[in-house]
Design a protein around this motif. Sequence first.
Motif, PDB file in Angstrom:
ATOM      1  N   ALA A 196       0.832  -1.203   0.000  1.00 30.43           N
ATOM      2  CA  ALA A 196       0.000   0.000   0.000  1.00 30.43           C
ATOM      3  C   ALA A 196       0.867   1.253   0.000  1.00 30.43           C
ATOM      4  O   ALA A 196       0.536   2.252  -0.658  1.00 30.43           O
ATOM      5  CB  ALA A 196      -0.933  -0.012   1.202  1.00 30.43           C
ATOM      6  N   ALA A 197       1.985   1.226   0.738  1.00 26.80           N
ATOM      7  CA  ALA A 197       2.871   2.385   0.781  1.00 26.80           C
ATOM      8  C   ALA A 197       3.470   2.672  -0.591  1.00 26.80           C
ATOM      9  O   ALA A 197       3.574   3.829  -1.022  1.00 26.80           O
ATOM     10  CB  ALA A 197       3.992   2.149   1.801  1.00 26.80           C
ATOM     11  N   GLN A 198       3.841   1.612  -1.303  1.00 22.29           N
ATOM     12  CA  GLN A 198       4.413   1.796  -2.641  1.00 22.29           C
ATOM     13  C   GLN A 198       3.355   2.297  -3.622  1.00 22.29           C
ATOM     14  O   GLN A 198       3.652   3.089  -4.515  1.00 22.29           O
ATOM     15  CB  GLN A 198       5.014   0.475  -3.125  1.00 22.29           C
ATOM     16  CG  GLN A 198       6.278   0.076  -2.373  1.00 22.29           C
ATOM     17  CD  GLN A 198       6.692  -1.352  -2.673  1.00 22.29           C
ATOM     18  OE1 GLN A 198       5.861  -2.242  -2.810  1.00 22.29           O
ATOM     19  NE2 GLN A 198       8.003  -1.565  -2.774  1.00 22.29           N
ATOM     20  N   LEU A 199       2.109   1.843  -3.454  1.00 23.37           N
ATOM     21  CA  LEU A 199       1.030   2.301  -4.328  1.00 23.37           C
ATOM     22  C   LEU A 199       0.776   3.795  -4.160  1.00 23.37           C
ATOM     23  O   LEU A 199       0.626   4.523  -5.139  1.00 23.37           O
ATOM     24  CB  LEU A 199      -0.241   1.515  -4.028  1.00 23.37           C
ATOM     25  CG  LEU A 199      -0.316   0.082  -4.558  1.00 23.37           C
ATOM     26  CD1 LEU A 199      -1.533  -0.614  -3.995  1.00 23.37           C
ATOM     27  CD2 LEU A 199      -0.342   0.066  -6.071  1.00 23.37           C
ATOM     28  N   THR A 200       0.704   4.254  -2.908  1.00 23.22           N
ATOM     29  CA  THR A 200       0.474   5.679  -2.685  1.00 23.22           C
ATOM     30  C   THR A 200       1.630   6.509  -3.214  1.00 23.22           C
ATOM     31  O   THR A 200       1.426   7.609  -3.736  1.00 23.22           O
ATOM     32  CB  THR A 200       0.257   5.967  -1.188  1.00 23.22           C
ATOM     33  OG1 THR A 200       1.353   5.454  -0.435  1.00 23.22           O
ATOM     34  CG2 THR A 200      -1.023   5.337  -0.685  1.00 23.22           C
ATOM     35  N   GLU A 201       2.838   5.982  -3.099  1.00 27.38           N
ATOM     36  CA  GLU A 201       3.999   6.706  -3.621  1.00 27.38           C
ATOM     37  C   GLU A 201       3.897   6.848  -5.138  1.00 27.38           C
ATOM     38  O   GLU A 201       4.180   7.906  -5.700  1.00 27.38           O
ATOM     39  CB  GLU A 201       5.284   5.974  -3.255  1.00 27.38           C
ATOM     40  CG  GLU A 201       6.549   6.688  -3.730  1.00 27.38           C
ATOM     41  CD  GLU A 201       7.815   5.931  -3.388  1.00 27.38           C
ATOM     42  OE1 GLU A 201       8.885   6.330  -3.867  1.00 27.38           O
ATOM     43  OE2 GLU A 201       7.724   4.930  -2.643  1.00 27.38           O
ATOM     44  N   ARG A 202       3.458   5.788  -5.810  1.00 21.82           N
ATOM     45  CA  ARG A 202       3.328   5.841  -7.267  1.00 21.82           C
ATOM     46  C   ARG A 202       2.216   6.782  -7.696  1.00 21.82           C
ATOM     47  O   ARG A 202       2.184   7.243  -8.841  1.00 21.82           O
ATOM     48  CB  ARG A 202       3.082   4.434  -7.828  1.00 21.82           C
ATOM     49  CG  ARG A 202       4.273   3.515  -7.674  1.00 21.82           C
ATOM     50  CD  ARG A 202       4.063   2.204  -8.383  1.00 21.82           C
ATOM     51  NE  ARG A 202       4.097   2.376  -9.830  1.00 21.82           N
ATOM     52  CZ  ARG A 202       4.065   1.359 -10.699  1.00 21.82           C
ATOM     53  NH1 ARG A 202       3.989   0.129 -10.252  1.00 21.82           N
ATOM     54  NH2 ARG A 202       4.093   1.578 -11.981  1.00 21.82           N
ATOM     55  N   LEU A 203       1.305   7.074  -6.787  1.00 23.72           N
ATOM     56  CA  LEU A 203       0.220   8.008  -7.101  1.00 23.72           C
ATOM     57  C   LEU A 203       0.608   9.456  -6.809  1.00 23.72           C
ATOM     58  O   LEU A 203      -0.196  10.358  -6.923  1.00 23.72           O
ATOM     59  CB  LEU A 203      -1.032   7.638  -6.305  1.00 23.72           C
ATOM     60  CG  LEU A 203      -2.338   8.270  -6.783  1.00 23.72           C
ATOM     61  CD1 LEU A 203      -2.667   7.821  -8.195  1.00 23.72           C
ATOM     62  CD2 LEU A 203      -3.485   7.919  -5.865  1.00 23.72           C
ATOM     63  N   GLY A 204       1.874   9.693  -6.434  1.00 23.70           N
ATOM     64  CA  GLY A 204       2.332  11.064  -6.262  1.00 23.70           C
ATOM     65  C   GLY A 204       2.393  11.544  -4.831  1.00 23.70           C
ATOM     66  O   GLY A 204       2.675  12.715  -4.586  1.00 23.70           O
ATOM     67  N   PHE A 205       2.126  10.662  -3.843  1.00 21.31           N
ATOM     68  CA  PHE A 205       2.224  11.059  -2.442  1.00 21.31           C
ATOM     69  C   PHE A 205       3.685  10.932  -1.989  1.00 21.31           C
ATOM     70  O   PHE A 205       4.318   9.897  -2.194  1.00 21.31           O
ATOM     71  CB  PHE A 205       1.357  10.154  -1.552  1.00 21.31           C
ATOM     72  CG  PHE A 205      -0.115  10.431  -1.635  1.00 21.31           C
ATOM     73  CD1 PHE A 205      -0.712  11.301  -0.738  1.00 21.31           C
ATOM     74  CD2 PHE A 205      -0.894   9.831  -2.597  1.00 21.31           C
ATOM     75  CE1 PHE A 205      -2.073  11.549  -0.809  1.00 21.31           C
ATOM     76  CE2 PHE A 205      -2.251  10.078  -2.680  1.00 21.31           C
ATOM     77  CZ  PHE A 205      -2.847  10.948  -1.780  1.00 21.31           C
ATOM     78  N   THR A 206       4.214  11.993  -1.368  1.00 23.02           N
ATOM     79  CA  THR A 206       5.504  11.863  -0.723  1.00 23.02           C
ATOM     80  C   THR A 206       5.343  10.977   0.511  1.00 23.02           C
ATOM     81  O   THR A 206       4.223  10.713   0.963  1.00 23.02           O
ATOM     82  CB  THR A 206       6.042  13.231  -0.287  1.00 23.02           C
ATOM     83  OG1 THR A 206       5.154  13.795   0.702  1.00 23.02           O
ATOM     84  CG2 THR A 206       6.150  14.180  -1.476  1.00 23.02           C
ATOM     85  N   ARG A 207       6.446  10.531   1.062  1.00 30.15           N
ATOM     86  CA  ARG A 207       6.370   9.678   2.253  1.00 30.15           C
ATOM     87  C   ARG A 207       5.673  10.416   3.397  1.00 30.15           C
ATOM     88  O   ARG A 207       4.844   9.848   4.109  1.00 30.15           O
ATOM     89  CB  ARG A 207       7.775   9.249   2.688  1.00 30.15           C
ATOM     90  CG  ARG A 207       7.772   8.342   3.910  1.00 30.15           C
ATOM     91  CD  ARG A 207       9.168   7.820   4.245  1.00 30.15           C
ATOM     92  NE  ARG A 207       9.128   6.977   5.425  1.00 30.15           N
ATOM     93  CZ  ARG A 207       8.784   5.708   5.440  1.00 30.15           C
ATOM     94  NH1 ARG A 207       8.429   5.131   4.306  1.00 30.15           N
ATOM     95  NH2 ARG A 207       8.775   5.009   6.554  1.00 30.15           N
TER      96      ARG A 207
END
Length: 618
Positions: free
Chosen positions: A411-422
């Motif tokens: 899920a963390a990698q998915l949100t990152e790919r959607l443009g969310f910074t950590r």
Amino acid sequence: MAHLLGADGISLRIATRTLLADVSLGLDDGDRVGVVGPNGAGKSTLLRILGGRSEPDAGRVTRVGGSRLGMLDQRDDAGDGATVLDLVHGSADVHEWASDARIRAIHDGMLADLDLDAPVSTLSGGQRRRVALAGLLADDPDVLLLDEPTNHLDVEGVAWLAEHLSEKYGRSGARGALVVVTHDRWFLDAVCTRTWEVRGDGSGAVDGYDGGYAAYILARAERARLAAAAAEKRDNLLRKELAWLHRGAKARSSKPKFRLDAAAALIADEPPPRDPMELTRMATRRLGKDVLDLEDVTVVLPPRTPGEAAENAAPGGAAGRVLFDHVTWRLGPGDRYGVVGVNGSGKTTLLSLLTGRRAPDSGRVRRGKTIEVAQLSQEVRELDEVGHLTAVQVIERERGRIEIDGKELTAAQLTERLGFTRERAYAKVESLSGGERRRLQLLRLLVGEPNVLLLDEPTNDLDTDTLAALEDLLDGWAGTLVVVSHDRYLLERVADRQVALLGDGLVRDLPGGVEEYLALRRGAGAAAGSGGELGGGGVKSGAPVHSQAEIRAARKTISRIERRLETIAEEEAQLHEDMAAQATDFEAVGRLDALLKKLATEKGELEMAWLEAAEVAG
């Protein structure tokens, strides 16, 4: 051209973030500037500083003496008890503005459906915004600053505003200047002749480009290409310097200081990694032959007043306003529809019928056995119940891991790919911006792997880069798609066909797209009575009717013809080269020329077949 406004070396920091750093800009008569950049980059802040509503930390903004400035903010403040007329014309007498053709045009374009004596407190948020915009246009300031003016406008309203502003500021010898912050890319291209990009990357820079959105994208791509070449050169130098620095203690101790300084400068100049804006392509569940069908559907809204009940009596004696009058509309696997329409015509109700949240008053909605419907709503209120969770936790609740392109992502990698910074991925949902909430909810829907996707005004609160990524996602999405939007650029990009709701109870096919819709609206019903049906009835059009099977076959024909035309172009180029090489061999040249003529004949036949298939495919 007269200079109207200038910003000299303005800088602004908020907490530890640099929004603007030593920015200098100018506006002259006739300038039409569009402001773009990521959400949160500082576009609205820049506009407020130019408008004198916020002060920079450093630098100054100057205006030519006597010039008037007007600004449409994202916040619409109205005095208690004020009417629509008060906000638009203040205390001016009716005779002072009613005889002015320019003012009447503004009334027609922005206020046609409003009671001028109605208190502003009774209006919706979108209506208040139109009133505020109409007041600014009527006031006719020398410098007009607009922050998201197309929000709450339908396609027709956006087209009218674009034409009005282009006419005012684009004619020869025009006086006054316009600066507009908007995510509406069609509007940027239709109105603006210059573009300011607020980078939002921490540098505080604002870059200027000539032209509207399309020209800006081309120029930015070229800048990225040059930057990539420079970065590659810098990386090569960096590797050489670091290798030289690490050749052993004895060698390091004897290195000249200027070489050490050179390496340090290269390392310091290494740019931070760009936040990815790649949207994940999700697999879709299998769709059967039947997806969603509206069959002879009628929907009647209850009357708001006794007068409305009498005026809008529905067929069969029912009282109320008829939204849909015996409409039949069939959605097949892979269909991609854009929906446009006047306010209150039933666009959101149409989506409610498709999702099953609302039943028709008569007729039925047939649903395929294998369909999985997901809808992105306008308000994204679905996230309110998970406001205490982080973005990553919201996705984990839906699905912990998903396989994409053969790789399993968390899920963390998915949100990152959607443009969310950590940092933003682990922020509470209740603290996310409107654009972040919309992106998160879209990802939340897609991890569920729906095969029917309904999008209600999906472009709200999204910046242009995110919109481009969203379109890229939808381009390759294999399910059935219905998009309700006033964003003309999005509709023309992702939808294969478009339909219109004109408030007459019908769903009308638009073979000519948004231009046909605008022509229908301008025709005030002259073209609205044209016959023809789509998918069994209920969708009217003056164009020939074709089945979904015929349309799919036509699209396959188009693809086959385009591939053959590309091959013919290559063969023609080779024949021309052969003719040049054998120019003295008349017999060989004659044979080659005969082959060229044969290809030309085939090319002409294919182009005619392409046109015929394109008529069927729409």
